[in-house]
Design an enzyme around this catalytic site. Sequence first.
Site, PDB file in Angstrom:
ATOM      1  CB  CYS A  10      -0.830  -1.955   7.509  1.00 18.51           C
ATOM      2  SG  CYS A  10      -1.685  -1.428   6.012  1.00 18.51           S
ATOM      3  CB  THR A  31       0.169  -6.038   0.682  1.00 22.83           C
ATOM      4  OG1 THR A  31      -0.872  -6.177   1.655  1.00 22.83           O
ATOM      5  CG2 THR A  31       0.288  -7.335  -0.083  1.00 22.83           C
TER       6      THR A  31
END
Length: 244
Positions: free
Chosen positions: A206, A93
């Site tokens: 992201c 992440t």
Amino acid sequence: MNGDDAGGGERRTVGILGGMSSQSTVEYYRLIDEGINDARGGHHAAELLIRSVDFGTVERFIRTEQWDDAGEYLAGAATDLEAGGADFVVMATNTMHRVAPRIEAALSVPFVHIVDPAADAIHAKGLDAVGILGTRATMDGAFYRERFEARGIDVILPDRSRFDELDRIIFEELTKGEVRESSRAFYLEAIDSLVERGAESIVLGCTEIELLVEQTDRPGVPLFDTTALHAERAVERSLGQTDA
């Protein structure tokens, strides 16, 4: 896939700190496995461990800005990977790299930061001004800006009026595997705006944005896929090709 069996050889075990979301974790697993197979051939795959956390808990920490609690929670999960035999840890992440220092402090094995392979790729292209797209926590946070600026890379952020929708698309759609054309159009408009303001390239900051935007959408603007770059670095480290 390399058809020749190049032999297993000694490899370092990859620890993947995942679950944020499962979409990105699956992609890390796939890319790292494919990278090892490309290098080793035959039926070879990665030696890896996955520690998947509850995304609902992490999302609540993000929403309420409980960054200390988030760091403690993820540091505990990272040490589970070390205890299980991981030789190094990657976190699947971007957003939660905001608490990377807390995780690094808890580990005695290396933590491979997602920003570093992106910075290396940007330098390799001879670029020094990049636009960043990601969650609000990523765009508001300092971890990309400070790490890039330390490498001489200037960061350009989207207009703040776009932050809420960029963030909403990630959390309400992409983390659930939903890909909508209206959302793709919004992200492409954001990319065009960043380029108009001086960005030479765009960092997809992201791990889920790659579900929505591809290089072919804007062939004249280099897009840096942080997921692919991070996974590639994990493969290189597993094979002993780098300690970075």
